[in-house]
Design a protein around this motif. Structure first.
Motif, PDB file in Angstrom:
ATOM      1  N   ALA A  34     -18.179  29.446 103.427  1.00  0.00           N
ATOM      2  CA  ALA A  34     -16.723  29.616 103.503  1.00  0.00           C
ATOM      3  C   ALA A  34     -16.125  29.908 102.127  1.00  0.00           C
ATOM      4  O   ALA A  34     -15.034  30.465 102.040  1.00  0.00           O
ATOM      5  CB  ALA A  34     -16.104  28.348 104.093  1.00  0.00           C
ATOM      6  N   ASP A  35     -16.838  29.535 101.068  1.00  0.00           N
ATOM      7  CA  ASP A  35     -16.299  29.758  99.716  1.00  0.00           C
ATOM      8  C   ASP A  35     -16.918  31.014  99.101  1.00  0.00           C
ATOM      9  O   ASP A  35     -17.544  31.814  99.784  1.00  0.00           O
ATOM     10  CB  ASP A  35     -16.501  28.503  98.851  1.00  0.00           C
ATOM     11  CG  ASP A  35     -17.952  28.070  98.793  1.00  0.00           C
ATOM     12  OD1 ASP A  35     -18.833  28.923  99.023  1.00  0.00           O
ATOM     13  OD2 ASP A  35     -18.217  26.873  98.521  1.00  0.00           O
ATOM     14  N   SER A  36     -16.780  31.156  97.774  1.00  0.00           N
ATOM     15  CA  SER A  36     -17.270  32.383  97.111  1.00  0.00           C
ATOM     16  C   SER A  36     -18.786  32.432  97.012  1.00  0.00           C
ATOM     17  O   SER A  36     -19.369  33.502  96.875  1.00  0.00           O
ATOM     18  CB  SER A  36     -16.692  32.453  95.693  1.00  0.00           C
ATOM     19  OG  SER A  36     -17.238  31.392  94.912  1.00  0.00           O
ATOM     20  N   GLY A  85     -27.984  17.251 102.452  1.00  0.00           N
ATOM     21  CA  GLY A  85     -26.793  17.223 101.602  1.00  0.00           C
ATOM     22  C   GLY A  85     -25.783  16.192 102.078  1.00  0.00           C
ATOM     23  O   GLY A  85     -26.103  15.297 102.874  1.00  0.00           O
ATOM     24  N   ASP A  86     -24.550  16.343 101.594  1.00  0.00           N
ATOM     25  CA  ASP A  86     -23.516  15.337 101.876  1.00  0.00           C
ATOM     26  C   ASP A  86     -23.216  15.190 103.364  1.00  0.00           C
ATOM     27  O   ASP A  86     -22.631  14.188 103.784  1.00  0.00           O
ATOM     28  CB  ASP A  86     -22.212  15.701 101.142  1.00  0.00           C
ATOM     29  CG  ASP A  86     -22.270  15.390  99.655  1.00  0.00           C
ATOM     30  OD1 ASP A  86     -23.357  15.025  99.173  1.00  0.00           O
ATOM     31  OD2 ASP A  86     -21.230  15.515  98.990  1.00  0.00           O
ATOM     32  N   GLY A  87     -23.595  16.189 104.166  1.00  0.00           N
ATOM     33  CA  GLY A  87     -23.297  16.128 105.597  1.00  0.00           C
ATOM     34  C   GLY A  87     -24.359  15.422 106.412  1.00  0.00           C
ATOM     35  O   GLY A  87     -24.152  15.151 107.609  1.00  0.00           O
ATOM     36  N   ILE A 125     -22.646   6.627  86.394  1.00  0.00           N
ATOM     37  CA  ILE A 125     -21.210   6.809  86.608  1.00  0.00           C
ATOM     38  C   ILE A 125     -20.605   7.341  85.309  1.00  0.00           C
ATOM     39  O   ILE A 125     -20.806   6.758  84.239  1.00  0.00           O
ATOM     40  CB  ILE A 125     -20.541   5.486  87.038  1.00  0.00           C
ATOM     41  CG1 ILE A 125     -21.238   4.980  88.314  1.00  0.00           C
ATOM     42  CG2 ILE A 125     -19.046   5.688  87.285  1.00  0.00           C
ATOM     43  CD1 ILE A 125     -20.695   3.664  88.834  1.00  0.00           C
ATOM     44  N   LYS A 126     -19.885   8.475  85.444  1.00  0.00           N
ATOM     45  CA  LYS A 126     -19.407   9.190  84.249  1.00  0.00           C
ATOM     46  C   LYS A 126     -18.060   8.617  83.769  1.00  0.00           C
ATOM     47  O   LYS A 126     -17.031   9.264  83.824  1.00  0.00           O
ATOM     48  CB  LYS A 126     -19.291  10.683  84.556  1.00  0.00           C
ATOM     49  CG  LYS A 126     -20.619  11.296  85.042  1.00  0.00           C
ATOM     50  CD  LYS A 126     -20.552  12.780  85.235  1.00  0.00           C
ATOM     51  CE  LYS A 126     -19.587  13.249  86.285  1.00  0.00           C
ATOM     52  NZ  LYS A 126     -19.899  12.854  87.664  1.00  0.00           N
ATOM     53  N   THR A 127     -18.122   7.371  83.310  1.00  0.00           N
ATOM     54  CA  THR A 127     -16.941   6.748  82.713  1.00  0.00           C
ATOM     55  C   THR A 127     -17.296   6.439  81.251  1.00  0.00           C
ATOM     56  O   THR A 127     -17.790   5.347  80.954  1.00  0.00           O
ATOM     57  CB  THR A 127     -16.567   5.444  83.471  1.00  0.00           C
ATOM     58  OG1 THR A 127     -17.778   4.716  83.767  1.00  0.00           O
ATOM     59  CG2 THR A 127     -15.843   5.733  84.758  1.00  0.00           C
TER      60      THR A 127
HETATM   61  C1  LIG Z   1     -15.795  14.982  91.549  1.00  0.00           C
HETATM   62  C2  LIG Z   1     -17.201  14.698  91.955  1.00  0.00           C
HETATM   63  C3  LIG Z   1     -18.104  14.180  91.024  1.00  0.00           C
HETATM   64  C4  LIG Z   1     -19.402  13.883  91.406  1.00  0.00           C
HETATM   65  N1  LIG Z   1     -20.266  13.363  90.478  1.00  0.00           N
HETATM   66  C5  LIG Z   1     -21.542  13.089  90.833  1.00  0.00           C
HETATM   67  C6  LIG Z   1     -22.469  12.556  89.881  1.00  0.00           C
HETATM   68  O1  LIG Z   1     -22.113  12.308  88.723  1.00  0.00           O
HETATM   69  N2  LIG Z   1     -23.749  12.309  90.276  1.00  0.00           N
HETATM   70  C7  LIG Z   1     -24.167  12.569  91.554  1.00  0.00           C
HETATM   71  O2  LIG Z   1     -25.331  12.334  91.870  1.00  0.00           O
HETATM   72  N3  LIG Z   1     -23.304  13.083  92.486  1.00  0.00           N
HETATM   73  C8  LIG Z   1     -22.025  13.351  92.150  1.00  0.00           C
HETATM   74  N4  LIG Z   1     -21.161  13.879  93.082  1.00  0.00           N
HETATM   75  C9  LIG Z   1     -21.688  14.206  94.418  1.00  0.00           C
HETATM   76  C10 LIG Z   1     -22.425  15.570  94.431  1.00  0.00           C
HETATM   77  O3  LIG Z   1     -21.706  16.498  93.667  1.00  0.00           O
HETATM   78  C11 LIG Z   1     -22.559  16.036  95.892  1.00  0.00           C
HETATM   79  O4  LIG Z   1     -23.436  15.115  96.520  1.00  0.00           O
HETATM   80  C12 LIG Z   1     -23.124  17.447  96.066  1.00  0.00           C
HETATM   81  O5  LIG Z   1     -22.530  18.383  95.206  1.00  0.00           O
HETATM   82  C13 LIG Z   1     -22.931  17.882  97.531  1.00  0.00           C
HETATM   83  O6  LIG Z   1     -23.493  19.128  97.754  1.00  0.00           O
HETATM   84  P1  LIG Z   1     -23.533  19.754  99.228  1.00  0.00           P
HETATM   85  O7  LIG Z   1     -24.174  21.095  99.064  1.00  0.00           O
HETATM   86  O8  LIG Z   1     -24.104  18.797 100.202  1.00  0.00           O
HETATM   87  O9  LIG Z   1     -22.005  19.922  99.661  1.00  0.00           O
HETATM   88  P2  LIG Z   1     -20.879  20.906  99.130  1.00  0.00           P
HETATM   89  O10 LIG Z   1     -21.012  21.165  97.687  1.00  0.00           O
HETATM   90  O11 LIG Z   1     -19.589  20.341  99.618  1.00  0.00           O
HETATM   91  O12 LIG Z   1     -21.164  22.274  99.871  1.00  0.00           O
HETATM   92  C14 LIG Z   1     -20.814  22.510 101.208  1.00  0.00           C
HETATM   93  C15 LIG Z   1     -20.838  24.003 101.452  1.00  0.00           C
HETATM   94  O13 LIG Z   1     -20.678  24.235 102.858  1.00  0.00           O
HETATM   95  C16 LIG Z   1     -19.743  25.271 103.045  1.00  0.00           C
HETATM   96  N5  LIG Z   1     -19.210  25.100 104.399  1.00  0.00           N
HETATM   97  C17 LIG Z   1     -18.746  23.964 104.984  1.00  0.00           C
HETATM   98  N6  LIG Z   1     -18.382  24.211 106.261  1.00  0.00           N
HETATM   99  C18 LIG Z   1     -18.638  25.519 106.486  1.00  0.00           C
HETATM  100  C19 LIG Z   1     -18.484  26.381 107.611  1.00  0.00           C
HETATM  101  N7  LIG Z   1     -18.020  25.940 108.786  1.00  0.00           N
HETATM  102  N8  LIG Z   1     -18.819  27.691 107.468  1.00  0.00           N
HETATM  103  C20 LIG Z   1     -19.313  28.163 106.305  1.00  0.00           C
HETATM  104  N9  LIG Z   1     -19.483  27.384 105.220  1.00  0.00           N
HETATM  105  C21 LIG Z   1     -19.156  26.094 105.312  1.00  0.00           C
HETATM  106  C22 LIG Z   1     -18.751  25.083 101.907  1.00  0.00           C
HETATM  107  O14 LIG Z   1     -18.012  26.259 101.683  1.00  0.00           O
HETATM  108  C23 LIG Z   1     -19.718  24.766 100.760  1.00  0.00           C
HETATM  109  O15 LIG Z   1     -20.259  25.944 100.222  1.00  0.00           O
HETATM  110  C24 LIG Z   1     -19.840  14.153  92.735  1.00  0.00           C
HETATM  111  C25 LIG Z   1     -18.931  14.663  93.673  1.00  0.00           C
HETATM  112  C26 LIG Z   1     -17.622  14.934  93.294  1.00  0.00           C
HETATM  113  C27 LIG Z   1     -16.647  15.470  94.308  1.00  0.00           C
END
Ligand SMILES: Cc1cc2nc3c(=O)[nH]c(=O)nc-3n(C[C@H](O)[C@H](O)[C@H](O)COP(=O)(O)OP(=O)(O)OC[C@H]3O[C@@H](n4cnc5c(N)ncnc54)[C@H](O)[C@@H]3O)c2cc1C
Length: 423
Positions: free
Chosen positions: A55-57, A311-313, A357-359
């Motif tokens: 859904a993103d770039s 991943g996160d899901g 933890i990035k504090t």
């Molecule tokens: C501010 C912040 C700081 C963090 N710091 C840390 C850290 O220090 N250490 C650590 O271990 N973790 C950290 N995390 C957590 C870590 O960044 C995440 O666990 C990880 O980036 C998640 O990756 P992901 O690919 O599962 O999800 P996302 O990066 O959310 O990717 C999801 C993807 O799915 C796509 N998508 C979703 N639904 C659809 C759809 N229906 N159709 C098409 N595309 C879709 C989105 O566009 C996106 O590209 C942090 C998170 C945040 C928010």
């Protein structure tokens, strides 16, 4: 960075059969989970067609750096480490950017997706759901509640960054954000990281949380209090034991935030950081089993054959049916899944995964036990040493926390921790 979506390989059922070569491996999501899976897969299989739909770039960036970008004075466009087009070329994939998958049809093995070019159907051989999580929205009242931000993507960060620059005011001479007053809702991991970063970026920061100290559900009390003091010394104003009720526009265009304890705070921006919820709507609508996340077995397969998630899901069997929204679990999961997809069925086994933890006010390393583990935190010495061990009912060490300089003991305490996927 934008990218013109290329035509996907085999499309609608109206296509003549002869044009359908091999149904591709389709990955939904171009975050860390999606891209890392493709990268690992390409190390093992250079031939299978791969399509990434996102859904993103599709630009590659390190999401953790979103919560320490202000101190480093990094603007959103400087966070992209590899542009989407370069990712697609290097990994030899067809990238469908700005394309949202609206439905998955598991019987016909097709996706329906909406892109700037309209609605398309895409066939898949095997499917990987790397769709991440969504910020939980606090149920806020008030006419300006929709102005509350959350940051879980580079696009979110760009909006937040723009707001910090002041929509009407010109940016400072150096083009960097002018100081603003920011209210952070939530003193959890992300809330504390942003609070620290915003203060280092020159902003005035207030944090509201219903508990009595930061990271109350993650850290032993003394460690939480140390972090509270360290951030306070830096200038963070805490509002514990209360919640945000309403957000309204003030006469000067700023925001008036009223708290349950009766206080009203006038601020420029409100950032909500009260947690993430796995993105399960798409999978759930397709009949794929979901609980706290998309349920996957030890080989990351969902309840539907040939459909995987990470991943996160994802909710991992290998982690005792937990979601693990962190970087390290994704790296391990992507490697195991790539091997399975390339023909070597591989069980995912998580190692011990401490989180930093990035504090910078008080750096912390946490290795949390499974949340259902019965036991408690025990301080090394008086606790002023900055080291705590989580001991279960049998006296076995199942986790640890290190603050400040004690972070150097990470290897030592990790070696003494006995890993347990579930109690
Ligand atoms: C501010 C912040 C700081 C963090 N710091 C840390 C850290 O220090 N250490 C650590 O271990 N973790 C950290 N995390 C957590 C870590 O960044 C995440 O666990 C990880 O980036 C998640 O990756 P992901 O690919 O599962 O999800 P996302 O990066 O959310 O990717 C999801 C993807 O799915 C796509 N998508 C979703 N639904 C659809 C759809 N229906 N159709 C098409 N595309 C879709 C989105 O566009 C996106 O590209 C942090 C998170 C945040 C928010």
């Amino acid at each position: 960075m934008t990218m013109e979506p290329r035509t996907p390989v085999p499309v609608t059922s109206a296509q003549p059969a002869a044009e359908v070569v091999v149904a591709p491996l389709v990955v939904i999501g171009a975050g860390l989970a999606g891209w890392t899976t493709v990268r690992e897969f390409r190390k093992l299989d250079t031939a299978t067609p791969v399509v990434v739909v996102t859904a993103d770039s599709g630009d590659f960036y390190a999401k953790p750096s979103l919560s320490n970008a202000m101190a480093q004075k990094r603007a959103p466009h400087q966070m992209v480490t590899t542009p989407a087009a370069k990712m697609a070329e290097t990994l030899n994939v067809t990238l469908l950017a700005f394309s949202t998958v609206q439905a998955i049809e598991t019987k016909s093995r097709t996706l329906t997706l909406r892109s700037p070019h309209g609605v398309q159907t895409l066939r898949f051989g095997r499917l990987v759901l790397a769709t991440g999580a969504q910020p939980i929205r606090a149920p806020l009242q008030g006419k300006a509640a929709e102005r509350v931000r959350s940051v879980n993507s580079l696009d979110d960060f760009a909006l937040f960054h723009k707001e910090l620059q002041g929509a009407s005011a010109a940016p400072g001479q150096d083009g960097l954000p002018k100081p603003q007053t920011v209210l952070v809702i939530g003193a959890g991991l992300i809330g504390c990281e942003f609070a620290n970063d915003l203060v280092l970026g020159g902003h005035s920061v207030q944090v509201v949380d219903p508990s009595t100290r930061p990271l109350a559900s993650l850290l032993p009390e003394q460690a939480g209090l140390q972090l509270k003091d360290a951030l306070q010394a830096l200038g963070v104003h805490w509002h514990f034991g209360t919640t945000v009720r309403t957000v309204d526009e003030a006469p000067d265009g700023r925001l008036d935030v009223s708290l349950a304890n009766g206080s009203v705070l006038r601020v420029d921006t409100v950032l909500s950081a009260i947690g993430l919820r796995a993105q399960t709507d798409l999978a759930s609508a397709a009949g794929i089993a979901c609980e706290r996340g998309i349920v996957v077995d030890a080989q990351l397969q969902t309840s539907v054959d040939g459909v995987y998630a990470l991943g996160d899901g994802a909710q991992y069997a290998s982690a005792g049916a937990r979601t693990l929204p962190f970087v390290m679990p994704i790296m391990g999961a992507a490697k195991a899944l790539a091997a399975t997809l390339a023909g070597t069925p591989t069980d995912l086994v998580f190692p011990l995964m401490p989180v930093s933890i990035k504090t910078p006010a008080l750096p912390i390393v946490v290795c949390a036990p499974h949340p259902q583990t019965a036991g408690g935190w025990v301080a090394d010495g008086s606790g002023e040493t900055g080291a705590w061990r989580f001991l279960d009912d049998q006296g076995v060490q199942r986790g640890f926390v290190l603050t400040g300089k004690s972070g150097a003991r990470r290897m030592e305490l990790a070696q003494e921790t006995v890993l347990q996927a579930a109690p």
